[in-house]
Scaffold this active site. Sequence first.
Site, PDB file in Angstrom:
ATOM      1  N   GLU A   1      10.926  25.295   0.161  1.00 50.81           N
ATOM      2  CA  GLU A   1       9.779  26.175   0.393  1.00 50.81           C
ATOM      3  C   GLU A   1       8.792  25.935  -0.742  1.00 50.81           C
ATOM      4  OE1 GLU A   1       8.960  30.873   1.253  1.00 50.81           O
ATOM      5  OE2 GLU A   1      10.247  30.319  -0.405  1.00 50.81           O
ATOM      6  N   HIS A  23      10.707  34.459   9.031  1.00 54.39           N
ATOM      7  CA  HIS A  23      11.061  35.849   8.732  1.00 54.39           C
ATOM      8  C   HIS A  23      10.078  36.502   7.762  1.00 54.39           C
ATOM      9  CE1 HIS A  23      12.452  33.352   5.549  1.00 54.39           C
ATOM     10  NE2 HIS A  23      12.720  34.395   4.792  1.00 54.39           N
TER      11      HIS A  23
HETATM   12  C1  BGC Z   1      11.802  34.108   1.272  1.00 53.46           C
HETATM   13  C2  BGC Z   1      11.502  35.568   1.355  1.00 53.46           C
HETATM   14  C3  BGC Z   1      11.987  36.206   0.072  1.00 53.46           C
HETATM   15  C4  BGC Z   1      11.423  35.494  -1.168  1.00 53.46           C
HETATM   16  C5  BGC Z   1      12.172  35.856  -2.386  1.00 53.46           C
HETATM   17  C6  BGC Z   1      10.886  33.720   0.135  1.00 53.46           C
HETATM   18  O1  BGC Z   1      10.152  32.765   0.154  1.00 53.46           O
HETATM   19  O2  BGC Z   1      11.518  33.406   2.440  1.00 53.46           O
HETATM   20  O3  BGC Z   1      12.055  36.175   2.474  1.00 53.46           O
HETATM   21  O4  BGC Z   1      11.590  37.531   0.045  1.00 53.46           O
HETATM   22  O5  BGC Z   1      11.521  34.110  -1.039  1.00 53.46           O
HETATM   23  O6  BGC Z   1      13.431  35.294  -2.362  1.00 53.46           O
END
Ligand code: BGC
Length: 551
Positions: free
Chosen positions: A257, A320
């Site tokens: 991510e 999500h």
């Molecule tokens: C996840 C979220 C989470 C955050 C902290 C993100 O990028 O996808 O759902 O709240 O990381 O872990």
Amino acid sequence: MKSSDWFRDAVVYQLYLRSFYDSNGDGIGDLRGVIDKLEAITSLGVNTLWLSPFCASPNEDNGYDVSDYRSVAPELGTLADLEELLAKAHKKNLRVLMDFVVNHTSSQHPWFQDAKSSVNSRYRQWYYWSDGRPSDTHPHGGPPNNWDSYFGGSAWTQSEETGQWYLHHFLPSQPDLNWENPEVRQEMFSIARWWLEKGIDGFRLDAVHHLGKPLGLPDAPAHLKLKQFKNTRLTHAHLREFRKAVLEPWGAVAIGETGGTTPSTALLYTARQQELDAIFHFDQFFLPHPRAQDFLKNHERWYRKFSGQHAWDTAFFSNHDQGRHLSLWGDDRYLRRRSAQFFAAVLLTSWGTPFIYQGEELGLGNAGFKSPADFQDQASLRRYHEALEQGQDAELALAHLLMYGRDNARTPYSWSSAPQAGFTKGTAWLKPAYDYETINWERQQGDSDSVWEFYRKVIRLRQDNAALRHGKWVRWSHHPHIYAVQRGKGRNLVALVGNWSREFVTWNLPRSRGTQGNWVVLLSNYPASSSSVKAGKITLRPWEVYILTTV
Ligand code: BGC
């Protein structure tokens, strides 16, 4: 060929565990629930699962706050359940990705509990600590720098035990780990190996863009909207080490991510799989009221930069953390079925590995919540209250929460019209979507015109057509309503032509590419096609989409 190359042929299903299926009536989805519903997943045709975090957690952020990395959260099942799920999934040729929360732990994690107790703790350097900084607003010392948390307020919280401040890019209960400390890296690598030994096929690396903090933790430049540093050189160094120490020896996949990347900066992660097999960027969510051309331009920008560099992207419209794409971009009221099918076709013909987020294959839109009391998600609620405190118009702040609040996408899966959407025999931890009696899995089985059935067909088409997975991607259209692309070429050409609007549109298929009008329709979303694909002309009804090939 690297052994993680299979990922480029994957169609991934993102499964939000607590909301998928509850097997024991406690109102929370669990691993046994996934085992029970494995057939429903594989019959859709996907070949990879991404499981949301399943390690022990106090659930301040639904598992993204881990308190024991070598465990399964009791409310989700046992390690034996997970091993059974892996074995059964593998038997069905379904690979499983784990959501690995690498940037931070829970504040309940024994490492942090120990670390905060004293400046001399053995785990003190596993996190970031700093003295407060005096300022006009905090004469006795306030946050050590100007960094923001994603979930509202400063990224620093003062700890009572020692008076020092600790860093958290997310909730105060999610302290950031200090990856510059080699002990931290070794421990995280060893945890990753532990899960690979259990049979996990790879990782979705959570919030990886924050792994390496800039040296000296300087103030972020004042012009930045969110005062944070992302995607630093140190992050790349850590990921290269992770690749060598863990991913390569195991042939495991990692998708990171990486918020805040541009096509050029994202290349540093994924070119030649040096660090990651693919990334998630979020550009599509920053397009204000996107239409066909905004989307095409965006996709083109990424494709141009990535192709030729042996770099790989993901394609996804929901997850999500966002409101559902059908409500944000499509028509979740009058032409719901057709617009859901339209986006299915766009997603599954995209370049990059497609990710389907649970429920979108039913045509789910937002939850239909009416008030903040319907929400459980702390992050969304904190941001809502912060907006009010900052004087934002109350109606606007509420409208924003109802549209973008993360629980919109986290409602219990709409299995049937039974109470609680057939998700649990007890009471679901979050209210089911308002429309589960009409939009649900059970009703769509055996209906050849259902959204679910359309997803199944278009997934199959992608699996059967190398052009859709690996073929060149060429933007065809400049028409404001027409989303049209070509994948592959010559005898392996597949084209997508779709109408991203509520209007009827007639459009000429491009002739210059050797296409003389001998089109064959592989798939379209309206039954009994009354639109025509004749002599290179196509007439499309609202949200109508065609996948074509030439003969
Ligand atoms: C996840 C979220 C989470 C955050 C902290 C993100 O990028 O996808 O759902 O709240 O990381 O872990």
